[in-house]
Write a protein that holds these residues in place. Structure first.
Motif, PDB file in Angstrom:
ATOM      1  N   MET A   1      -4.266  -9.257  -3.453  1.00  0.00           N
ATOM      2  CA  MET A   1      -3.244  -8.222  -3.478  1.00  0.00           C
ATOM      3  C   MET A   1      -1.979  -8.794  -2.848  1.00  0.00           C
ATOM      4  O   MET A   1      -1.898  -8.953  -1.656  1.00  0.00           O
ATOM      5  CB  MET A   1      -3.761  -7.023  -2.682  1.00  0.00           C
ATOM      6  CG  MET A   1      -2.786  -5.918  -2.568  1.00  0.00           C
ATOM      7  SD  MET A   1      -3.443  -4.463  -1.730  1.00  0.00           S
ATOM      8  CE  MET A   1      -4.403  -5.123  -0.425  1.00  0.00           C
TER       9      MET A   1
ATOM     10  N   ALA B   1      -2.697   1.096  -9.146  1.00  0.00           N
ATOM     11  CA  ALA B   1      -2.977   0.013 -10.097  1.00  0.00           C
ATOM     12  C   ALA B   1      -2.307  -1.283  -9.653  1.00  0.00           C
ATOM     13  O   ALA B   1      -2.943  -2.345  -9.657  1.00  0.00           O
ATOM     14  CB  ALA B   1      -2.510   0.407 -11.495  1.00  0.00           C
ATOM     15  N   ASP B   2      -1.025  -1.209  -9.271  1.00  0.00           N
ATOM     16  CA  ASP B   2      -0.287  -2.411  -8.855  1.00  0.00           C
ATOM     17  C   ASP B   2      -0.924  -3.065  -7.628  1.00  0.00           C
ATOM     18  O   ASP B   2      -0.941  -4.284  -7.508  1.00  0.00           O
ATOM     19  CB  ASP B   2       1.175  -2.083  -8.540  1.00  0.00           C
ATOM     20  CG  ASP B   2       1.973  -1.720  -9.776  1.00  0.00           C
ATOM     21  OD1 ASP B   2       1.466  -1.902 -10.901  1.00  0.00           O
ATOM     22  OD2 ASP B   2       3.107  -1.236  -9.609  1.00  0.00           O
TER      23      ASP B   2
ATOM     24  N   GLU C   1      -4.037  -2.720  -6.781  1.00  0.00           N
ATOM     25  CA  GLU C   1      -5.477  -2.889  -7.046  1.00  0.00           C
ATOM     26  C   GLU C   1      -6.316  -2.117  -6.033  1.00  0.00           C
ATOM     27  O   GLU C   1      -7.317  -2.599  -5.509  1.00  0.00           O
ATOM     28  CB  GLU C   1      -5.860  -4.371  -7.071  1.00  0.00           C
ATOM     29  CG  GLU C   1      -5.149  -5.141  -8.156  1.00  0.00           C
ATOM     30  CD  GLU C   1      -5.462  -6.629  -8.152  1.00  0.00           C
ATOM     31  OE1 GLU C   1      -6.290  -7.083  -7.331  1.00  0.00           O
ATOM     32  OE2 GLU C   1      -4.884  -7.335  -8.983  1.00  0.00           O
ATOM     33  N   VAL C   2      -5.875  -0.886  -5.750  1.00  0.00           N
ATOM     34  CA  VAL C   2      -6.570  -0.017  -4.804  1.00  0.00           C
ATOM     35  C   VAL C   2      -7.677   0.720  -5.544  1.00  0.00           C
ATOM     36  O   VAL C   2      -7.463   1.275  -6.623  1.00  0.00           O
ATOM     37  CB  VAL C   2      -5.595   1.002  -4.172  1.00  0.00           C
ATOM     38  CG1 VAL C   2      -6.333   2.024  -3.324  1.00  0.00           C
ATOM     39  CG2 VAL C   2      -4.542   0.280  -3.352  1.00  0.00           C
ATOM     40  N   GLN C   3      -8.855   0.723  -4.950  1.00  0.00           N
ATOM     41  CA  GLN C   3      -9.969   1.477  -5.508  1.00  0.00           C
ATOM     42  C   GLN C   3      -9.901   2.880  -4.935  1.00  0.00           C
ATOM     43  O   GLN C   3      -9.858   3.062  -3.714  1.00  0.00           O
ATOM     44  CB  GLN C   3     -11.296   0.823  -5.137  1.00  0.00           C
ATOM     45  CG  GLN C   3     -12.496   1.575  -5.657  1.00  0.00           C
ATOM     46  CD  GLN C   3     -13.806   0.925  -5.244  1.00  0.00           C
ATOM     47  OE1 GLN C   3     -13.830  -0.156  -4.675  1.00  0.00           O
ATOM     48  NE2 GLN C   3     -14.891   1.601  -5.525  1.00  0.00           N
TER      49      GLN C   3
ATOM     50  N   ARG D   1      -9.630  -6.054  -1.021  1.00  0.00           N
ATOM     51  CA  ARG D   1      -9.182  -4.854  -1.730  1.00  0.00           C
ATOM     52  C   ARG D   1      -9.105  -3.666  -0.785  1.00  0.00           C
ATOM     53  O   ARG D   1      -9.932  -3.507   0.096  1.00  0.00           O
ATOM     54  CB  ARG D   1     -10.161  -4.558  -2.856  1.00  0.00           C
ATOM     55  CG  ARG D   1      -9.928  -3.220  -3.531  1.00  0.00           C
ATOM     56  CD  ARG D   1     -10.806  -3.065  -4.708  1.00  0.00           C
ATOM     57  NE  ARG D   1     -10.062  -3.632  -5.825  1.00  0.00           N
ATOM     58  CZ  ARG D   1     -10.424  -3.552  -7.072  1.00  0.00           C
ATOM     59  NH1 ARG D   1     -11.544  -2.990  -7.400  1.00  0.00           N
ATOM     60  NH2 ARG D   1      -9.674  -4.054  -8.026  1.00  0.00           N
TER      61      ARG D   1
END
Length: 90
Positions: free
Chosen positions: A1, A20-21, A23-25, A46
């Motif tokens: 990230m 999304a940018d 990459e967060v769950q 993440r």
């Protein structure tokens, strides 16, 4: 990230785009306690953002941005005094 994050971007970009940018769950919590406002933690490289179940969309949008800002070290205005942010380090 490795996305650089400014306060302006964190506060203005649509939340789904930010997630999304970065990459967060996103995980919805089963915690029914009204005093639970969500959580964010790092799992390996993440970020995982935990949403309280049943939280109104507008309220969650503000809380999620505050949690992300804190996790990313972005300087933002303080959350309301009724929201306590606790950092747990393991």
């Amino acid at each position: 990230m490795s996305v650089a994050m400014s306060p302006a971007r964190l506060l203005s970009a649509p939340l789904p785009d930010l997630l999304a940018d970065l990459e967060v769950q996103l995980v919805e919590s089963g915690i029914a306690d009204e005093s639970f406002f969500g959580a964010v933690f790092r799992l390996e490289e993440r970020l995982v953002l935990v949403a309280p179940s049943g939280c109104p969309t507008d309220e969650w949008d503000v809380l999620a941005r505050g949690l992300l800002g804190q996790a990313l070290g972005v300087s933002l205005p303080a959350l309301p005094s009724s929201v306590a942010a606790v950092e747990v380090v393991s």
